[in-house]
Design a protein around this motif. Structure first.
Motif, PDB file in Angstrom:
ATOM      1  N   ALA A 160       0.758  -1.272   0.076  1.00  0.00           N
ATOM      2  CA  ALA A 160       0.092  -0.153  -0.073  1.00  0.00           C
ATOM      3  C   ALA A 160       0.953   1.507   0.141  1.00  0.00           C
ATOM      4  O   ALA A 160       1.742   1.283   0.714  1.00  0.00           O
ATOM      5  N   PHE A 161       0.530   2.181  -0.805  1.00  0.00           N
ATOM      6  CA  PHE A 161       1.443   3.299  -0.983  1.00  0.00           C
ATOM      7  C   PHE A 161       1.755   4.266   0.302  1.00  0.00           C
ATOM      8  O   PHE A 161       2.824   4.454   0.503  1.00  0.00           O
ATOM      9  N   TRP A 162       0.691   4.190   1.164  1.00  0.00           N
ATOM     10  CA  TRP A 162       0.660   4.993   2.464  1.00  0.00           C
ATOM     11  C   TRP A 162       1.660   4.367   3.575  1.00  0.00           C
ATOM     12  O   TRP A 162       2.451   4.967   4.100  1.00  0.00           O
ATOM     13  N   VAL A 163       1.805   2.820   3.260  1.00  0.00           N
ATOM     14  CA  VAL A 163       2.754   2.099   4.243  1.00  0.00           C
ATOM     15  C   VAL A 163       4.215   2.531   3.785  1.00  0.00           C
ATOM     16  O   VAL A 163       5.024   2.696   4.487  1.00  0.00           O
ATOM     17  N   VAL A 164       4.558   2.549   2.405  1.00  0.00           N
ATOM     18  CA  VAL A 164       5.701   2.865   1.844  1.00  0.00           C
ATOM     19  C   VAL A 164       6.257   4.220   2.256  1.00  0.00           C
ATOM     20  O   VAL A 164       7.299   4.387   2.878  1.00  0.00           O
ATOM     21  N   CYS A 165       5.119   5.279   2.116  1.00  0.00           N
ATOM     22  CA  CYS A 165       5.654   6.638   2.308  1.00  0.00           C
ATOM     23  C   CYS A 165       5.506   7.069   3.749  1.00  0.00           C
ATOM     24  O   CYS A 165       6.133   8.180   4.018  1.00  0.00           O
ATOM     25  N   ARG A 166       5.044   6.389   4.553  1.00  0.00           N
ATOM     26  CA  ARG A 166       4.954   6.779   5.967  1.00  0.00           C
ATOM     27  C   ARG A 166       6.241   6.426   6.487  1.00  0.00           C
ATOM     28  O   ARG A 166       6.523   6.718   7.657  1.00  0.00           O
ATOM     29  N   ASN A 167       7.075   5.427   5.986  1.00  0.00           N
ATOM     30  CA  ASN A 167       8.508   5.262   6.476  1.00  0.00           C
ATOM     31  C   ASN A 167       9.433   5.342   5.327  1.00  0.00           C
ATOM     32  O   ASN A 167      10.093   4.398   4.786  1.00  0.00           O
ATOM     33  N   PRO A 168       9.798   6.682   5.122  1.00  0.00           N
ATOM     34  CA  PRO A 168      10.665   6.880   4.030  1.00  0.00           C
ATOM     35  C   PRO A 168      12.070   6.345   3.953  1.00  0.00           C
ATOM     36  O   PRO A 168      12.856   6.680   3.226  1.00  0.00           O
ATOM     37  N   ARG A 169      12.529   5.843   5.169  1.00  0.00           N
ATOM     38  CA  ARG A 169      13.949   5.370   5.161  1.00  0.00           C
ATOM     39  C   ARG A 169      14.096   4.442   4.266  1.00  0.00           C
ATOM     40  O   ARG A 169      15.259   4.342   3.767  1.00  0.00           O
ATOM     41  N   TYR A 170      13.129   3.493   3.863  1.00  0.00           N
ATOM     42  CA  TYR A 170      13.338   2.544   2.603  1.00  0.00           C
ATOM     43  C   TYR A 170      13.670   3.371   1.549  1.00  0.00           C
ATOM     44  O   TYR A 170      14.661   2.884   0.708  1.00  0.00           O
ATOM     45  N   ILE A 197       3.385  11.485   6.950  1.00  0.00           N
ATOM     46  CA  ILE A 197       4.687  10.973   7.110  1.00  0.00           C
ATOM     47  C   ILE A 197       4.683  10.705   8.698  1.00  0.00           C
ATOM     48  O   ILE A 197       4.539  11.734   9.411  1.00  0.00           O
ATOM     49  N   TRP A 198       4.884   9.594   9.220  1.00  0.00           N
ATOM     50  CA  TRP A 198       5.299   9.480  10.680  1.00  0.00           C
ATOM     51  C   TRP A 198       6.533  10.284  11.128  1.00  0.00           C
ATOM     52  O   TRP A 198       7.372  10.489  10.471  1.00  0.00           O
ATOM     53  N   PRO A 199       6.265  11.168  12.284  1.00  0.00           N
ATOM     54  CA  PRO A 199       7.355  11.812  12.799  1.00  0.00           C
ATOM     55  C   PRO A 199       8.608  11.006  13.104  1.00  0.00           C
ATOM     56  O   PRO A 199       8.559   9.728  13.370  1.00  0.00           O
ATOM     57  N   ASP A 200       9.841  11.657  13.457  1.00  0.00           N
ATOM     58  CA  ASP A 200      11.023  10.865  13.637  1.00  0.00           C
ATOM     59  C   ASP A 200      11.849  11.433  14.929  1.00  0.00           C
ATOM     60  O   ASP A 200      12.608  12.137  14.991  1.00  0.00           O
ATOM     61  N   PRO A 201      11.089  11.035  16.220  1.00  0.00           N
ATOM     62  CA  PRO A 201      11.270  11.564  17.476  1.00  0.00           C
ATOM     63  C   PRO A 201      12.867  11.268  17.787  1.00  0.00           C
ATOM     64  O   PRO A 201      13.161  10.272  17.268  1.00  0.00           O
ATOM     65  N   PRO A 202      13.319  12.215  18.918  1.00  0.00           N
ATOM     66  CA  PRO A 202      14.714  11.843  18.997  1.00  0.00           C
ATOM     67  C   PRO A 202      14.599  10.647  19.866  1.00  0.00           C
ATOM     68  O   PRO A 202      13.878  10.287  20.709  1.00  0.00           O
ATOM     69  N   VAL A 203      16.033   9.919  20.051  1.00  0.00           N
ATOM     70  CA  VAL A 203      16.171   8.620  20.936  1.00  0.00           C
ATOM     71  C   VAL A 203      16.940   9.075  22.001  1.00  0.00           C
ATOM     72  O   VAL A 203      17.715   9.733  22.110  1.00  0.00           O
ATOM     73  N   GLY A 204      16.302   8.428  23.326  1.00  0.00           N
ATOM     74  CA  GLY A 204      16.882   8.559  24.284  1.00  0.00           C
ATOM     75  C   GLY A 204      18.060   7.628  24.695  1.00  0.00           C
ATOM     76  O   GLY A 204      18.015   6.642  24.275  1.00  0.00           O
TER      77      GLY A 204
END
Length: 438
Positions: free
Chosen positions: A14-24, A368-375
């Motif tokens: 599904a297009f939205w699954v691909v684009c919500r995780n643009p790292r691919y 697009i899902w946000p990319d929050p900082p890592v603790g």
């Protein structure tokens, strides 16, 4: 003779699954590969518009092919996928393929097999798309029950099973159509609610905690595996819509049994290279029972949780597996959780968050899902994001499948106890404003 075809990688789903995780897309573009996407035709208008936007991730996609099929019919997308891939095979040197979502797992496995590319393998991709085949190949992990082919549904005798049972369609996903049934009369009535072409499973309900196991596998060897703890609407309803994921699972002796069962399952499926997402329950005797297994990325926010838990994204390793490059992944160092908030029925007006520095992200608008900082391992617990999965003005109904959920949040903490306390504070800070339907 020099092969002048440009190297390319095929993504499907599904297009939205691909684009919500643009790292691919970023991983593939960084390697100089042409990115080819196959997605169901229903995404055509939105996909082409996104591809034409030079500021969005879809601009990295070189070609998009649209195929027809039905999600609840096995094999309906296969002919279209292979027709589009045949055209690309003539123009590109395809070096990898990966199914990001559930829809096109099986035809992607056929594509990889024909081209000699790394992938889960024909048995794994076929069996992982069929609950009846999972019961056939993995009987030692199957709950007691029966498979009802569409043509034989009317002849099934409801008195032949022990109640309560779980009734589930064989080919759907996202918990669609999966319900608990308590007696013969209700089951007989429920059987008539499904489309005539659907194969159904009637299985004795397994009472016990639900988990999933995410595994990275390379050439048959498990290079990483971790247990996720889940909660669902089952606690107060007849449905099984997932309400929370905790990565990693709280440290329990059952984790070892789950990982051992999961490894046995992967070996039985002759799983080659890729990621597997298997859903399990542990019964009263401590026995892992397989609900289903998928040969693709886990859904919901599990990719985000693994990044928060380990400090590293999963997507680059998945791409490496698909390209035959050495892959590895670190163990979790923080405790993370995604929580879906239940809502009343009506029209979604707003979502308010009473938390310093955090505003809700409306994914229906942003995409697009946000990319929050890592603790760090010992850093304080944090609310990383509140996500609204529906657009303003959407009609909110009962939670009958994953698509009915509207709001979730992501949190992480240095210990399970701090994570639990943080969840309660965040729940109190998020308000879903719903008005009655006029």
């Amino acid at each position: 003779m020099t092969d002048r075809r440009p190297p390319a990688f095929v993504l499907t789903g599904a297009f939205w699954v691909v684009c919500r995780n643009p790292r691919y897309l970023q991983e593939l573009a960084a390697r100089g590969l042409k990115i080819l996407l196959i997605t169901p035709r229903g995404w055509r208008e939105r996909a082409l518009a996104a591809q034409a936007d030079p500021t969005g991730p879809a601009a990295m996609i070189d070609e998009i092919a649209f195929v027809d099929g039905e999600l609840n019919q096995d094999g309906s997308f296969t002919a279209g996928v292979l027709a589009r891939a045949a055209d690309w095979r003539a123009r590109y040197r395809i070096v990898g393929a990966y199914a990001v979502g559930e829809t096109l797992v099986e035809p992607t496995g056929l594509l990889a097999d024909a081209l000699g590319l790394p992938g889960p393998g024909l048995r794994a991709t076929r069996v992982c798309r069929s609950k009846p085949l999972q019961r056939w190949y993995l009987p030692e992990f199957a709950p007691p029950g029966a498979v009802l082919p569409a043509a034989e549904r009317a002849a099934f005798e409801p008195a032949s099973v022990e109640y309560p049972v779980v009734l589930k369609p064989a080919a759907r996903h996202s918990s669609s159509g999966v319900v608990t049934v308590g007696d013969e009369q209700v089951l007989a009535a429920r059987l008539a609610d499904y489309p005539e072409h659907e194969t159904l499973l009637v299985e004795q309900k397994v009472v016990g905690q639900e988990y999933s196991v995410e595994s990275l596998v390379q050439e048959g060897k498990v290079v990483f595996a971790s247990v996720t703890r889940k909660t669902t609407t089952e606690s107060h309803a007849a449905t099984f819509v997932e309400l929370s994921h905790s990565v990693p699972s709280a440290p329990e002796p059952v984790d070892r049994a789950l990982l051992e069962a999961n490894a046995t399952m992967l070996a039985a499926l002759d799983f080659g290279s890729g990621i597997a997402h298997a859903e399990w329950r542990v019964d009263a005797a401590g026995r892992p029972v397989l609900m289903e297994v998928a040969a693709r990325t886990p859904g919901d926010g599990l990719l985000a949780l693994y990044r928060l838990a380990t400090g590293e994204p999963l997507e680059p390793e998945i791409v490496r597996l698909a390209l035959g490059e050495p892959a590895d992944y670190p163990e979790p160092r923080r405790w993370t959780r995604q929580v879906y908030l239940e809502h009343r029925e009506g029209v979604l007006d707003d979502v308010r968050v009473d938390w310093p520095g955090v505003r809700p992200v409306w994914l229906g608008e942003a995409g697009i899902w946000p990319d929050p900082p890592v603790g760090g391992p010992d850093g304080p617990g944090e609310l990383r994001a509140v996500l609204v999965l529906k657009e303003r003005g959407s009609r909110l109904g009962p939670l009958e499948s994953s698509e009915d959920r509207a709001v979730c949040f992501l949190i992480d903490a240095p210990s399970p106890e701090e994570l639990d306390a943080l969840e309660q504070r965040v729940r109190a800070a998020v308000a879903i404003e719903v008005r009655d339907v006029d």
